[in-house]
Write an enzyme that holds these catalytic residues in place. Sequence first.
Site, PDB file in Angstrom:
ATOM      1  N   PRO A 292       1.109  -1.075   0.374  1.00 46.67           N
ATOM      2  CA  PRO A 292      -0.089   0.719   0.322  1.00 46.67           C
ATOM      3  C   PRO A 292       1.002   1.262   0.157  1.00 46.67           C
ATOM      4  CG  PRO A 292       0.323  -1.230   2.222  1.00 46.67           C
ATOM      5  CD  PRO A 292       0.804  -1.852   1.538  1.00 46.67           C
ATOM      6  N   ARG A 294      -0.880   4.867  -1.512  1.00 46.84           N
ATOM      7  CA  ARG A 294      -1.420   5.892  -1.247  1.00 46.84           C
ATOM      8  C   ARG A 294      -2.590   5.266   0.090  1.00 46.84           C
ATOM      9  NH1 ARG A 294      -4.360   7.982  -5.850  1.00 46.84           N
ATOM     10  NH2 ARG A 294      -3.668   6.036  -7.180  1.00 46.84           N
ATOM     11  N   CYS A 362       1.853  28.609 -17.253  1.00 46.75           N
ATOM     12  CA  CYS A 362       1.362  29.291 -18.518  1.00 46.75           C
ATOM     13  C   CYS A 362       1.325  28.839 -18.552  1.00 46.75           C
ATOM     14  CB  CYS A 362       3.135  30.316 -18.406  1.00 46.75           C
ATOM     15  SG  CYS A 362       2.415  31.100 -20.558  1.00 46.75           S
ATOM     16  N   TYR A 391       1.227  10.821  -4.746  1.00 45.33           N
ATOM     17  CA  TYR A 391       1.114  11.363  -5.397  1.00 45.33           C
ATOM     18  C   TYR A 391       0.903  12.876  -5.451  1.00 45.33           C
ATOM     19  CZ  TYR A 391       1.068   6.472  -6.050  1.00 45.33           C
ATOM     20  OH  TYR A 391       1.595   5.068  -5.960  1.00 45.33           O
TER      21      TYR A 391
END
Length: 432
Positions: A292, A294, A362, A391
């Site tokens: 695991p 996340r 930009c 992430y």
Amino acid sequence: MFVSDCLNVNLRGHLTIGGCDTLELAEQFGTPLYVMDEATITQNCRKYVESIGTYYNSRGRVYYASKAFCCKEICRIMENAGMGLDVVSGGELYTAMSVGFPADRICFHGNNKTPGEINYALDCGVGRFVVDNLTELALLNTLALARNKKPSVLFRIKPGIDAHTHNFIRTGQIDSKFGLALETGEAEEAVRQAVALPGVSLTGMHCHIGSQIFDIAPFELAAEVMVNFMADMRDRHGADLTELNLGGGFGIQYVPGQNPVPYDRYMQAVSETVKKTCEARDMETPFIMLEPGRSIVASAGITLYTVGAVKDIPGVRTYVSVDGGMGDNPRYALYQAEYAAVVAGKAAEKPTETVTIAGKCCESGDLIQEHTAIQPVQAGDILAVFATGAYNYSMASNYNRIPRPATVMIRDRQPRVIIRRESFEDLVRNDV
């Protein structure tokens, strides 16, 4: 309203994380700012570690997928929590080794490991290599023999499960850059070769069926497929496979309305499948590994921004520009990832405005979220985006030569910097 228990609202109506006022954090450390709660991280680790004890009689190990968020301090936290580490590059391995993480608790992944990375990992003594393809198998064997080493190897297998469409098509995932296919005989050929090679010790199999998965059934099916394959390889090639790495991919709540299954329910259901299939194939339950990432760090983190311009285009949309953007969180620009946000100083109020949160790059696609509900907002407000612990920093860039933010970790209501904010000098450090 909030996607993590570490978030709350204080008497001033301000958002807090780990008991710290986010406006005070923004003032002290500046913005953009990643903020993480250590208690949430360690609690999530504990749940996984305890589940190995409960459902596999402690015959297993949980490896944190460091690609989700990697730095020296997170490696220290993982070591203290009794976790292993899943690394996918020489850089992640170097980070772990720089703080003395036990090499025997590291799995080295990657679909295209370079000779330099493999030699470095062999010299470090990493516990396991997860081999992706036949070319890597031959290279690892050659390099290991040159160093008089014999590393433990697991093969990354494509179990043929499409977890994202939930069709459970057994051949649906053959088109992937990762792993060895079952359908073509490629995986079996790898086993046949590996058992005869003197420089590697084939000990098990690995699979990973996807990310942000909310259902249990794909994991159960993957476990069944993998155990049966291991038994087949024992019967056909005499392979003594004693380890099974079932990867990660457990879903988390990014926005209200998402309802991930509690992790212990995943663990219980999959363990029952593993044991039942092992019994049917007259096979001892393997040493179980999980990866695991996340689900350990995402909900423990938020990002704080300062609002600049608020641009209302009548009949079209309202843009709320912040002092970060796709440089520190590229996930919306890449694949429209969902996030919830709040005006940190008005967290007790109802969200009454629908806005698009825009970054400062930009680039017209530099957005963090579109058509999202937040409280009334104006220039100078602090905006908090939730569940950015995974992430975000790890995928951050210096696009437009914008320095990457600092990261602050909170323990017992005390914030500390674990990654310094980049300076303009950092941006030109490697220029010649």
